[in-house]
Design an enzyme around this catalytic site. Structure first.
Site, PDB file in Angstrom:
ATOM      1  N   GLN A  37      30.793 -63.210   4.242  1.00  0.00           N
ATOM      2  CA  GLN A  37      31.304 -62.100   3.444  1.00  0.00           C
ATOM      3  C   GLN A  37      32.404 -61.327   4.172  1.00  0.00           C
ATOM      4  O   GLN A  37      33.179 -60.612   3.539  1.00  0.00           O
ATOM      5  CB  GLN A  37      30.177 -61.119   3.112  1.00  0.00           C
ATOM      6  CG  GLN A  37      29.079 -61.671   2.246  1.00  0.00           C
ATOM      7  CD  GLN A  37      27.978 -60.655   1.994  1.00  0.00           C
ATOM      8  OE1 GLN A  37      28.155 -59.466   2.243  1.00  0.00           O
ATOM      9  NE2 GLN A  37      26.846 -61.119   1.493  1.00  0.00           N
ATOM     10  N   CYS A  38      32.454 -61.450   5.467  1.00  0.00           N
ATOM     11  CA  CYS A  38      33.415 -60.685   6.250  1.00  0.00           C
ATOM     12  C   CYS A  38      34.837 -61.174   5.988  1.00  0.00           C
ATOM     13  O   CYS A  38      35.087 -62.381   5.936  1.00  0.00           O
ATOM     14  CB  CYS A  38      33.104 -60.796   7.737  1.00  0.00           C
ATOM     15  SG  CYS A  38      31.475 -60.153   8.182  1.00  0.00           S
ATOM     16  N   THR A  78      51.188 -61.351 -15.644  1.00  0.00           N
ATOM     17  CA  THR A  78      51.982 -60.126 -15.692  1.00  0.00           C
ATOM     18  C   THR A  78      53.471 -60.391 -15.641  1.00  0.00           C
ATOM     19  O   THR A  78      54.260 -59.692 -16.296  1.00  0.00           O
ATOM     20  CB  THR A  78      51.587 -59.206 -14.515  1.00  0.00           C
ATOM     21  OG1 THR A  78      50.210 -58.836 -14.643  1.00  0.00           O
ATOM     22  CG2 THR A  78      52.430 -57.948 -14.479  1.00  0.00           C
ATOM     23  N   THR A 118      48.309 -62.610 -11.315  1.00  0.00           N
ATOM     24  CA  THR A 118      47.860 -62.395  -9.937  1.00  0.00           C
ATOM     25  C   THR A 118      46.352 -62.270  -9.771  1.00  0.00           C
ATOM     26  O   THR A 118      45.839 -62.497  -8.674  1.00  0.00           O
ATOM     27  CB  THR A 118      48.519 -61.126  -9.349  1.00  0.00           C
ATOM     28  OG1 THR A 118      48.107 -59.977 -10.096  1.00  0.00           O
ATOM     29  CG2 THR A 118      50.028 -61.233  -9.378  1.00  0.00           C
ATOM     30  N   ASP A 119      45.622 -61.911 -10.836  1.00  0.00           N
ATOM     31  CA  ASP A 119      44.180 -61.697 -10.672  1.00  0.00           C
ATOM     32  C   ASP A 119      43.484 -62.928 -10.107  1.00  0.00           C
ATOM     33  O   ASP A 119      42.574 -62.816  -9.281  1.00  0.00           O
ATOM     34  CB  ASP A 119      43.538 -61.309 -12.003  1.00  0.00           C
ATOM     35  CG  ASP A 119      43.778 -59.855 -12.367  1.00  0.00           C
ATOM     36  OD1 ASP A 119      44.171 -59.085 -11.477  1.00  0.00           O
ATOM     37  OD2 ASP A 119      43.569 -59.493 -13.534  1.00  0.00           O
ATOM     38  N   ASP A 150      46.361 -64.207 -19.922  1.00  0.00           N
ATOM     39  CA  ASP A 150      46.175 -63.282 -18.817  1.00  0.00           C
ATOM     40  C   ASP A 150      45.319 -64.036 -17.813  1.00  0.00           C
ATOM     41  O   ASP A 150      44.303 -64.643 -18.176  1.00  0.00           O
ATOM     42  CB  ASP A 150      45.448 -62.034 -19.320  1.00  0.00           C
ATOM     43  CG  ASP A 150      45.293 -60.963 -18.252  1.00  0.00           C
ATOM     44  OD1 ASP A 150      44.860 -61.303 -17.135  1.00  0.00           O
ATOM     45  OD2 ASP A 150      45.572 -59.794 -18.551  1.00  0.00           O
ATOM     46  N   SER A 151      45.689 -64.034 -16.536  1.00  0.00           N
ATOM     47  CA  SER A 151      44.958 -64.872 -15.586  1.00  0.00           C
ATOM     48  C   SER A 151      43.522 -64.422 -15.375  1.00  0.00           C
ATOM     49  O   SER A 151      42.724 -65.145 -14.775  1.00  0.00           O
ATOM     50  CB  SER A 151      45.685 -64.949 -14.237  1.00  0.00           C
ATOM     51  OG  SER A 151      45.506 -63.779 -13.479  1.00  0.00           O
TER      52      SER A 151
END
Length: 329
Positions: free
Chosen positions: A265-266, A15, A94-95, A60-61
């Protein structure tokens, strides 16, 4: 922490340098000229001397893959070892920025120069946007002195490359390091795993556990040739240990050499298998705890270790130990 005299600015797309196309925002060349034009408006005394290079094709990342990680690693090492540069700033979308920062943290173990990644939530030129503050903020941080290793600079903060995650998609403070338990044994980095070790692409995957997961799902994923599987477990490292078929699929996979790694996962969790019987059963079929590592860090670490050609037991040994601050404060 010396001030860099020959900074390499490596532009991958994202971006920060995008411009409008018929299909929407897309990566665009010509960003060096825009940087130099903006620098004329900045305080140049606080900025290091720099040279610019594009990693083509610009992307694009969202299209970033492990092959790009290896290409970045090779380009960075070659530029520094040739004596051309003493620090590197990577401009990245940033993705997947946190994934690349984590992967490079393990692909560049022992590398004696600072590598900083940054990007932006809005393209350069947007009034009040974060592109120029992030880019020149990262350069100013480097000018003041950044210790060797991989870092991520965003919203005025220099973050550990193997600890951060993108937590928001609608704000400038999108990247943060959340508190996690980091008490693993510190490792002494050897030539077997440092940046000089040749790397190859390997097949790694991530599977979050959930109530609808089935043994067939897992079997199909493993049938794709996965060499390392990162399981996102519940809580402190539990999973459907009562599903005999699923557990047998895991046991068989480990038996044929697949590395099975586990994270929580937390958002601020860590794996500690012995707390619950359901966690102990996962350890018994071959899963290795990655403690409080993030998904980004655990995936990058698994990829880097397997890519170094290590045996299953060697990968498991290093996974459980702190290599660059990802598991130990």
């Amino acid at each position: 922490m010396a001030t860099p005299e020959r900074l390499l600015v490596l532009y991958t797309g994202g971006t920060i340098g995008m411009q409008m196309s018929a299909d929407g925002l897309a990566p665009a060349s010509g960003f060096e000229a825009r940087m130099r034009d903006q620098q004329a408006r900045e305080d140049g005394s606080e900025l290091p001397h720099w040279q610019f290079r594009e990693l083509l094709p610009l992307i694009d990342s969202a299209n970033m893959n492990p092959g790009h990680w290896l290409a970045l690693r090779d380009l960075i090492v070659e530029a520094v070892e040739a004596g051309e540069h003493d620090a590197v700033l990577v401009l990245h979308g940033t993705d997947t920025l946190a994934y690349s920062a984590a992967a490079l943290s393990f692909l560049l173990l022992g590398f004696n120069v600072p590598v900083v990644l940054t990007g932006a939530m809005q393209p350069a030129g947007v009034e009040g946007g974060d592109a120029w503050p992030n880019l020149f903020g990262a350069m100013r941080a480097l000018h003041r002195g950044v210790k060797p290793g991989v870092h991520l600079f965003f919203d005025g903060h220099l973050l550990h490359g193997a600890r951060c995650s993108k937590l928001r998609s609608d704000a400038f403070d999108a990247f943060q390091v959340l508190p996690r338990e980091r008490q693993a044994e510190r490792a002494v980095i050897t030539a077997r795993i440092d940046y000089r070790q040749a790397r190859r692409a390997v097949n790694v995957a991530v599977l979050p556990l959930h109530p609808a997961v089935q043994a067939g799902h897992l079997r199909a994923l493993l049938a794709s040739g996965v060499q390392g599987l990162l399981l996102e477990c519940y809580g402190s490292g539990t999973g459907p240990a009562g599903d005999a078929e699923l557990m047998e699929v895991l046991r068989e996979a480990h038996g044929r050499g697949v590395v099975l790694a586990a994270i929580s996962q937390c958002a601020q969790g860590h794996v500690q298998f012995g707390v619950y019987a359901a966690g102990s059963r996962l350890a018994e079929v071959g899963l290795v705890s990655c403690g409080g590592m993030t998904r980004e860090a655990a995936l990058g670490k698994l990829f880097a270790l397997l890519g170094a050609g290590l045996l299953q037991n060697e990968v498991e040994h290093w996974l459980a130990r702190d290599l660059c601050g990802e598991m130990n404060d």
